[in-house]
Design a protein around this motif. Structure first.
Motif, PDB file in Angstrom:
ATOM      1  N   ASN A 289      15.213  -0.046   1.112  1.00 22.51           N
ATOM      2  CA  ASN A 289      16.671  -0.054   1.057  1.00 22.51           C
ATOM      3  C   ASN A 289      17.193   1.185   0.316  1.00 22.51           C
ATOM      4  O   ASN A 289      18.178   1.797   0.706  1.00 22.51           O
TER       5      ASN A 289
ATOM      6  N   ALA B 214      13.772 -12.928   3.163  1.00 23.98           N
ATOM      7  CA  ALA B 214      13.619 -11.483   3.001  1.00 23.98           C
ATOM      8  C   ALA B 214      13.276 -10.828   4.334  1.00 23.98           C
ATOM      9  O   ALA B 214      13.851  -9.793   4.707  1.00 23.98           O
TER      10      ALA B 214
ATOM     11  N   LEU C 161       7.457  -1.827   9.003  1.00 25.37           N
ATOM     12  CA  LEU C 161       6.576  -2.722   8.248  1.00 25.37           C
ATOM     13  C   LEU C 161       5.195  -2.821   8.891  1.00 25.37           C
ATOM     14  O   LEU C 161       4.187  -2.939   8.203  1.00 25.37           O
TER      15      LEU C 161
ATOM     16  N   THR D  68       8.409  -7.595  -2.137  1.00 21.44           N
ATOM     17  CA  THR D  68       9.809  -7.463  -2.552  1.00 21.44           C
ATOM     18  C   THR D  68      10.095  -6.036  -3.002  1.00 21.44           C
ATOM     19  O   THR D  68      11.136  -5.454  -2.677  1.00 21.44           O
TER      20      THR D  68
ATOM     21  N   PHE E  39      10.575  -3.852  -0.018  1.00 15.86           N
ATOM     22  CA  PHE E  39      11.898  -4.017   0.583  1.00 15.86           C
ATOM     23  C   PHE E  39      12.962  -3.246  -0.210  1.00 15.86           C
ATOM     24  O   PHE E  39      13.833  -2.607   0.359  1.00 15.86           O
TER      25      PHE E  39
ATOM     26  N   MET F 256      15.780  -8.319   6.306  1.00 15.79           N
ATOM     27  CA  MET F 256      15.328  -6.942   6.455  1.00 15.79           C
ATOM     28  C   MET F 256      15.136  -6.561   7.921  1.00 15.79           C
ATOM     29  O   MET F 256      15.209  -5.392   8.278  1.00 15.79           O
TER      30      MET F 256
END
Length: 213
Positions: free
Chosen positions: A210, A44, A75, A203, A206, A48
């Protein structure tokens, strides 16, 4: 923009993808020697941050981009407190049976154990399974007997970045971390659980990123 400090396993994954790509997550897990679940956070992060590209029904390929991106910078700015969820806690004297009930009712992988409101340990599904298989009377034994005790619990602060928390989850191969605040005491600081940061939280972040893109 800073360069990402990749873990040794992430570097290994990149080299495998470079030489064997396109390669599936199952194949990568086999070559690295871990489960797909354990590999998922690494993949991941690598996708990413645009180091790897994930192609449906094909596998992972090396993107040939530098190990830095706007995603990584983003992040690092997101705090644990922004994405953490409510922790599931039980008292140290709670029976193993009742702790298991709490685990499944709340659909979590780890329960944090407290004594007088302060973190003293953690117990996972694996711990419960080992105890049940071992023939222990789970209706009588307190969860404090089977838990992993402090100071062996890895935790994060609410002000830590999500990236720092994700690295700890990957390095320690756990499904979640307690988010804590320290309470000053005369002899030593006590630690209170105020949240939980899990693979699921990361998750979801993320996915949200997106969707925003």
């Amino acid at each position: 923009m800073e360069t990402i400090n990749l873990s040794s396993r992430q570097k290994e994954i990149i080299e495998l993808v470079k030489h064997h790509g396109p390669i599936t997550s199952e194949q990568l897990a086999s070559k690295v020697g871990v489960t797909r679940a354990a590999l998922r956070p690494d993949l991941a992060i690598l996708t990413m941050t645009e180091i790897l590209e994930a192609r449906p029904k094909v596998g992972y390929i090396y993107s040939k981009k530098p190990a830095s991106s706007l995603v990584y910078d983003y992040l690092r700015k997101i705090k644990v407190k922004d994405v953490m969820s409510k922790p599931v806690t039980v008292d140290e004297q709670t029976t193993v049976y009742n702790a298991i009930v709490n685990l499944f009712l709340n659909d979590v992988g780890t329960i944090f154990v407290e004594n007088k409101g302060c973190l003293v340990g953690a117990v996972s599904r694996k711990d419960f399974l080992k105890t049940a298989i071992g023939g222990t009377d789970i209706n009588k034994v307190p969860v404090g007997i089977i838990m992993t005790r402090m100071p062996n619990i890895i935790y994060v602060d609410a002000e830590d970045s999500v990236y720092v928390a994700a690295k700890k989850i990957i390095e320690r191969e756990v499904d979640s971390l307690p988010v804590v605040e320290k309470i000053p005491k005369e002899n030593e600081d006590k630690i209170k659980v105020i949240g939980k940061l899990s693979k699921t939280n990361i998750t979801r972040l993320f996915v949200k990123m997106n969707e925003n893109d």
